[in-house]
Scaffold this active site. Structure first.
Site, PDB file in Angstrom:
ATOM      1  N   LYS A 250       0.820  -1.066   0.003  1.00  0.00           N
ATOM      2  CA  LYS A 250       0.119  -0.031   0.116  1.00  0.00           C
ATOM      3  C   LYS A 250       0.817   1.247   0.010  1.00  0.00           C
ATOM      4  CE  LYS A 250      -2.443  -0.275   3.804  1.00  0.00           C
ATOM      5  NZ  LYS A 250      -1.393  -1.467   4.398  1.00  0.00           N
TER       6      LYS A 250
ATOM      7  N   ARG B 125     -10.526   0.157   8.555  1.00  0.00           N
ATOM      8  CA  ARG B 125     -10.175  -1.027   8.685  1.00  0.00           C
ATOM      9  C   ARG B 125     -11.434  -2.020   9.371  1.00  0.00           C
ATOM     10  NH1 ARG B 125      -4.065  -1.195  11.129  1.00  0.00           N
ATOM     11  NH2 ARG B 125      -3.399  -0.403   9.587  1.00  0.00           N
TER      12      ARG B 125
ATOM     13  N   ARG C  30      10.976  -1.507  13.537  1.00  0.00           N
ATOM     14  CA  ARG C  30       9.627  -1.386  13.962  1.00  0.00           C
ATOM     15  C   ARG C  30       9.399  -2.669  14.978  1.00  0.00           C
ATOM     16  NH1 ARG C  30       5.249  -0.011   9.502  1.00  0.00           N
ATOM     17  NH2 ARG C  30       3.878  -1.033  10.731  1.00  0.00           N
TER      18      ARG C  30
END
Length: 195
Positions: free
Chosen positions: A21, A97, A139
């Site tokens: 994305k 979402r 992350r």
């Protein structure tokens, strides 16, 4: 505020974590001049700000859970209004979402979306991409256990969202298994059809 956004092109971009994305959104910004708003980026910025809200959000995200809707909507609306005069449109990346998020986005007087781009990659592909990203991203959520939990959460919540917008005829499903260029060719065809 709603007036400022009324005639904007708003494109929801959904796809699992690691579907590509973000990469496709960068390409769209370059070619079409849209403003890319990633709910994930907005949330991560809040987390790194070190505020009380940031600390609360951090704990929620580390558990792989969804952040409260009002928080996400307020952050999105503020970011859109700030760019309304200069942007050719908005890419809302990773949103909605769940069905309620899509409904509330319109109810809160932001505006209905023009299109939902569904960047579709298989779960094996997404896991591989995220583990690779995890090697360099730093992350905390790019590890196998958290990735599997995120994918599970994503599928459960997103399938009804896609069904809701399919009933409006505004979903364009993009096969994200190919190269970045192949995927972008499909994305461009979907966006060019909007004009």
């Amino acid at each position: 505020m709603a007036e400022k956004l009324k005639n904007s092109k708003i494109i929801f971009v959904v796809g699992g974590p690691g579907s590509g994305k973000g990469t496709q959104c960068e390409r769209i910004v370059q070619k079409y001049g849209y403003t890319h708003l990633s709910t994930g980026d907005l949330l991560r910025a809040e987390v790194s700000s070190g505020t009380e809200r940031g600390k609360t959000l951090s704990a929620i995200m580390e558990r792989g859970e969804l952040v409260p809707l009002d928080t996400v909507l307020d952050m999105l609306r503020d970011a859109m209004v700030a760019k309304a005069d200069t942007s050719k449109g908005f890419l809302i990346d990773g949103y909605p979402r769940e069905v309620k998020q899509g409904e509330e986005f319109e109810k809160k007087q932001i505006a209905p979306p023009s299109l939902l781009l569904y960047i579709d990659a298989g779960s094996d592909t997404m896991v591989k991409r995220l583990l690779k990203r995890g090697e360099t991203s730093g992350r905390a959520d790019d590890n196998e256990a958290t990735i599997k939990k995120r994918l599970e959460t994503y599928y459960k919540a997103t399938e009804p969202v896609i069904a809701m917008y399919e009933s409006r005829g505004i979903v364009r499903k993009i096969n994200a298994e190919g190269s970045v260029d192949d995927v972008f060719k499909q994305v461009s065809e979907a966006l060019d059809a909007l004009k």
